[in-house]
Design a protein around this motif. Sequence first.
Motif: not given
Length: 252
Positions: A151-173
């Motif tokens: 329930a805290e996910l939507r309002h967590h101050p670090r919610r926008s920090e992604l572990r993966s997205a396009l534009g990432t090195r293939p071995d880290e995607l």
Amino acid sequence: MLAMEVAILSERGGRPYNEDACGHWHSQRHLACVLADGAGGHGGGDVASRLAVQSLLTAVQAHPDDCGEQLADLVRQTNQAILDQRRAGTRSADMHSTVVCLIVDFIEHRAYWAHAGDSRLYWFRNRRLNSRTLDHSLVQGLVEVGLVQAAELRHHPRRSELRSALGTRPDELDVSAGPGAVEIAAGDCFLLCSDGLWENLDDQDLETTLAAALTPGAWLDALRSRVTAATAGKPGFDNFSAMALWLSQPNF
């Protein structure tokens, strides 16, 4: 065979430009819907998101009969397309994008999906949430190990920090695919959306507005109104985009 209705919503929000992109393609048998949310600063995000949508839809068109089973690989190819378009010293130098893609075989009544990042797919049956994708984000990881409540996910101050997205090195995607060929039926509804929408609406909001809507366009209009109300007085709020797909029995 299933009949389909698609509606699209994409709003700039409180930002100077819209870095979200979405699009769809269909053949005599398949429908592909793609939504992407770009990032990269100085406008590079809009380049990345448009490239993600165009590249993925082009890849699906090239292999429509087996695109569902190969969808995760097609997302990885799209990642490489974004890396290939980066240019040092330009606004595309560090561009990234989330992506979520849905493939529907409306002859065989099957659906496939895959995503990278925190753009989501929601699947509704009988107007109730059946399942959704899990974000590739720092906070989602904390939820999974029990350090943060869901329930805290939507309002967590670090919610926008992604572990993966396009534009990432293939071995880290990190690309997540659905459970394979999912059996779908008339009455099923899908929603693809960027975090600018889901951060402001909980699952109950999605179900309530869906139950009251007569068309997918009306559903998205209701979602737009709720996001607008939730972000009132918040300057600089995020772009928000969504694609709605409703499945029904054809009227022959």
